[in-house]
Design an enzyme around this catalytic site. Structure first.
Site, PDB file in Angstrom:
ATOM      1  N   HIS A   1     -68.967 -28.549 136.866  1.00 11.99           N
ATOM      2  CA  HIS A   1     -68.190 -29.754 137.190  1.00 11.99           C
ATOM      3  C   HIS A   1     -68.994 -30.656 138.140  1.00 11.99           C
ATOM      4  CE1 HIS A   1     -64.767 -26.727 136.598  1.00 11.99           C
ATOM      5  NE2 HIS A   1     -64.470 -27.657 135.716  1.00 11.99           N
TER       6      HIS A   1
ATOM      7  N   LEU B   1     -63.353 -26.086 140.797  1.00 13.21           N
ATOM      8  CA  LEU B   1     -64.661 -26.672 140.512  1.00 13.21           C
ATOM      9  C   LEU B   1     -65.815 -25.688 140.723  1.00 13.21           C
ATOM     10  CD1 LEU B   1     -64.159 -30.178 142.172  1.00 13.21           C
ATOM     11  CD2 LEU B   1     -63.638 -29.462 139.818  1.00 13.21           C
TER      12      LEU B   1
ATOM     13  N   LYS C   1     -70.353 -27.975 127.348  1.00  9.45           N
ATOM     14  CA  LYS C   1     -69.705 -26.676 127.162  1.00  9.45           C
ATOM     15  C   LYS C   1     -68.529 -26.794 126.198  1.00  9.45           C
ATOM     16  CE  LYS C   1     -67.622 -22.848 129.245  1.00  9.45           C
ATOM     17  NZ  LYS C   1     -66.238 -23.357 129.267  1.00  9.45           N
ATOM     18  N   ASP C   2     -67.822 -27.933 126.286  1.00  9.76           N
ATOM     19  CA  ASP C   2     -66.713 -28.197 125.363  1.00  9.76           C
ATOM     20  C   ASP C   2     -67.205 -29.219 124.337  1.00  9.76           C
ATOM     21  OD1 ASP C   2     -64.252 -26.844 126.806  1.00  9.76           O
ATOM     22  OD2 ASP C   2     -65.476 -27.792 128.343  1.00  9.76           O
TER      23      ASP C   2
ATOM     24  N   GLN D   1     -64.733 -30.865 122.032  1.00 13.63           N
ATOM     25  CA  GLN D   1     -63.904 -31.790 122.814  1.00 13.63           C
ATOM     26  C   GLN D   1     -64.623 -33.129 122.977  1.00 13.63           C
ATOM     27  OE1 GLN D   1     -61.684 -30.744 126.571  1.00 13.63           O
ATOM     28  NE2 GLN D   1     -63.482 -31.621 127.527  1.00 13.63           N
TER      29      GLN D   1
ATOM     30  N   MET E   1     -59.907 -29.915 135.358  1.00 10.42           N
ATOM     31  CA  MET E   1     -58.681 -29.185 135.690  1.00 10.42           C
ATOM     32  C   MET E   1     -58.866 -28.428 137.007  1.00 10.42           C
ATOM     33  SD  MET E   1     -56.968 -28.045 132.139  1.00 10.42           S
ATOM     34  CE  MET E   1     -57.983 -26.627 131.817  1.00 10.42           C
ATOM     35  N   GLY E   2     -59.927 -28.775 137.747  1.00 10.24           N
ATOM     36  CA  GLY E   2     -60.117 -28.165 139.063  1.00 10.24           C
ATOM     37  C   GLY E   2     -60.777 -26.806 139.002  1.00 10.24           C
TER      38      GLY E   2
ATOM     39  N   SER F   1     -64.272 -21.702 134.746  1.00 12.65           N
ATOM     40  CA  SER F   1     -63.219 -21.283 135.682  1.00 12.65           C
ATOM     41  C   SER F   1     -62.612 -19.962 135.214  1.00 12.65           C
ATOM     42  CB  SER F   1     -62.125 -22.350 135.755  1.00 12.65           C
ATOM     43  OG  SER F   1     -62.707 -23.593 136.093  1.00 12.65           O
TER      44      SER F   1
HETATM   45  P1  AMP Z   1     -62.336 -28.236 132.798  1.00 16.58           P
HETATM   46  O1  AMP Z   1     -62.016 -28.299 134.251  1.00 16.58           O
HETATM   47  O2  AMP Z   1     -62.611 -26.858 132.293  1.00 16.58           O
HETATM   48  O3  AMP Z   1     -61.364 -29.008 131.952  1.00 16.58           O
HETATM   49  O4  AMP Z   1     -63.726 -29.004 132.639  1.00 16.58           O
HETATM   50  C1  AMP Z   1     -63.880 -30.321 133.087  1.00 16.58           C
HETATM   51  C2  AMP Z   1     -65.177 -30.851 132.550  1.00 16.58           C
HETATM   52  O5  AMP Z   1     -66.254 -30.043 133.030  1.00 16.58           O
HETATM   53  C3  AMP Z   1     -65.245 -30.818 131.003  1.00 16.58           C
HETATM   54  O6  AMP Z   1     -65.873 -31.993 130.534  1.00 16.58           O
HETATM   55  C4  AMP Z   1     -66.096 -29.596 130.743  1.00 16.58           C
HETATM   56  O7  AMP Z   1     -66.819 -29.659 129.526  1.00 16.58           O
HETATM   57  C5  AMP Z   1     -67.042 -29.633 131.935  1.00 16.58           C
HETATM   58  N1  AMP Z   1     -67.608 -28.295 132.173  1.00 16.58           N
HETATM   59  C6  AMP Z   1     -66.932 -27.147 132.375  1.00 16.58           C
HETATM   60  N2  AMP Z   1     -67.782 -26.109 132.497  1.00 16.58           N
HETATM   61  C7  AMP Z   1     -69.037 -26.624 132.375  1.00 16.58           C
HETATM   62  C8  AMP Z   1     -70.346 -26.075 132.399  1.00 16.58           C
HETATM   63  N3  AMP Z   1     -70.564 -24.772 132.573  1.00 16.58           N
HETATM   64  N4  AMP Z   1     -71.390 -26.916 132.225  1.00 16.58           N
HETATM   65  C9  AMP Z   1     -71.187 -28.250 132.030  1.00 16.58           C
HETATM   66  N5  AMP Z   1     -69.981 -28.834 131.993  1.00 16.58           N
HETATM   67  C10 AMP Z   1     -68.914 -28.030 132.160  1.00 16.58           C
END
Ligand code: AMP
Length: 280
Positions: free
Chosen positions: A35, A31, A151-152, A155, A28-29, A188
Site C-alpha cells: 500500500h 497498510l 497484485k489485484d 481488478q 481497505m487499510g 493483509s
Molecule cells: P486492499 O487494501 O487490499 O484493497 O488494497 C489496496 C490497494 O493496494 C489495491 O490497489 C491493491 O492492489 C494494492 N496492493 C495490495 N497488496 C499489494 C502488494 N503486495 N503490492 C502492490 N500493491 C498491493
C-alpha cells in the site's frame, strides 16, 4: 497529514482544495509496504494525495472475511505519517459503511466480460462491489490520477474498463507487487496464516514463476504446466495463463500474458500473478 472520518466534513474540505494534481489511493487499510508503495508513487506524481481506508462490505461474499478483516486505523495513520512529504496526504477513513453507502443507496456498477474468469468466476458479485465503491470514491474525491496494485491485476483491468466505458476523466496507474524476500506477495490476509501455512503459501509464487518460465519457452507447454499443477494440488482454486489484455486464452496474437493463481490455505485465500512479455 489531515484526516477525516466524516464524509460531509471531507467534502467541504475537498470543495475548497487547491492543487495542480491530486492522486487517489483507495485501500481497505491494514497498510503494508505494498500500500505504502502506491502512496509513495502518488506523492511523487501529485501535489496532494488522498488515501482512503474503507473496508467495503459490497465486495465481500456472505461467507467471506468482512467481519474479521483486520482494522488497524491507528497503526495505519502512523505508517502514513512516517512517509516523506506526509503533510501532503489527506486521509479519508469513514468508520461506518453508511458514510460511503447511505441507507438509501441503490446503484451498482458492473463491468461485464472481464469478470468471467479468475477471481470474478470464484467470487460472484465481488467486482460489482469493487466497481461500485471505486466509482463512488472517484466522485467523492475527484482525483486527477488513481493508483492500484498489480497484485489485484484483474481488478485493475476491470477498473480501467469502467473508466473507459464511463468516460471517467482520471488517469490510472498500476504499481508492481511488493513481496517478502521469500517471494510471498504482501497481503493483509497473510496474518491469518499459521507458521506452517506461511511456508506452504510460498508454493503459490513458486508455481507462478515455474509456469511463467515454461510459458516463456513455449506458450502451449506453459498452459499445460498450469493445468498439471492445478490438478495435482487441490489447494489451488485457479491457476491460469491468460492474455493480459482481454483475460482470455492467449493466441499467437497475444503480446503479453498474465500467469495468475489463487491458493486456499484453510479459510485464507491468497492471490498472486506474474506478467510475462511474449513478444518485443
Ligand atoms: P486492499 O487494501 O487490499 O484493497 O488494497 C489496496 C490497494 O493496494 C489495491 O490497489 C491493491 O492492489 C494494492 N496492493 C495490495 N497488496 C499489494 C502488494 N503486495 N503490492 C502492490 N500493491 C498491493
Amino acid at each position: 497529514m489531515k484526516s477525516f472520518n466524516n464524509t460531509n466534513e471531507f467534502l467541504s474540505f475537498r470543495n475548497e482544495m487547491k492543487f495542480s494534481s491530486l492522486g487517489l489511493v483507495p485501500t481497505m487499510g491494514n497498510l503494508h509496504q505494498g500500500h505504502l508503495n502506491l502512496v509513495k508513487s502518488a506523492l511523487e506524481d501529485n501535489e496532494k494525495v488522498i488515501v482512503t481506508i474503507f473496508v467495503n462490505p459490497k465486495q465481500f461474499g456472505p461467507n467471506e472475511d468482512f467481519d474479521k478483516y483486520p482494522r488497524t486505523l491507528e497503526q495505519d495513520m502512523e505508517k502514513l505519517k512516517s512517509l516523506k512529504n506526509s503533510e501532503r496526504i489527506i486521509l479519508l477513513c469513514p468508520e461506518e459503511p453508511k458514510q460511503i453507502f447511505p441507507e438509501s443507496y441503490s446503484t451498482e456498477i458492473e463491468v461485464q466480460g472481464l469478470d468471467e474468469t479468475l477471481c470474478g468466476k470464484n467470487r460472484p458479485g465481488h467486482f460489482k462491489g469493487v466497481c461500485t465503491v471505486v466509482y463512488r470514491l472517484f466522485l467523492l474525491t475527484k482525483p486527477t490520477k488513481a493508483y492500484f496494485g498489480q497484485k489485484d491485476y484483474q481488478q485493475f483491468k476491470i477498473i480501467k474498463k469502467m473508466r473507459d466505458d464511463l468516460l471517467i476523466p482520471i488517469d490510472l496507474e498500476m504499481i508492481p507487487i511488493a513481496r517478502e524476500d521469500s517471494g510471498l506477495a504482501l497481503s493483509s490476509r497473510n496474518q491469518y496464516l499459521s507458521k506452517e501455512q506461511r511456508s506452504d503459501a510460498l508454493l503459490l509464487n513458486r508455481s507462478l514463476n515455474l509456469i511463467a518460465e515454461t510459458t516463456h519457452q513455449n506458450l502451449t507447454s506453459g498452459i499445460a504446466k498450469a493445468q498439471e499443477i492445478l490438478t495435482q494440488d487441490s489447494r489451488f482454486q485457479y491457476l491460469e495463463v491468460l492474455d493480459s489484455e482481454n483475460l482470455k486464452l492467449p493466441t499467437s496474437e497475444s503480446n503479453k500474458v498474465v500467469v495468475a493463481g489463487a491458493f486456499l490455505l484453510g479459510d485464507t485465500r491468497l492471490i498472486d500473478n506474474v506478467i510475462l512479455k511474449l513478444k518485443d
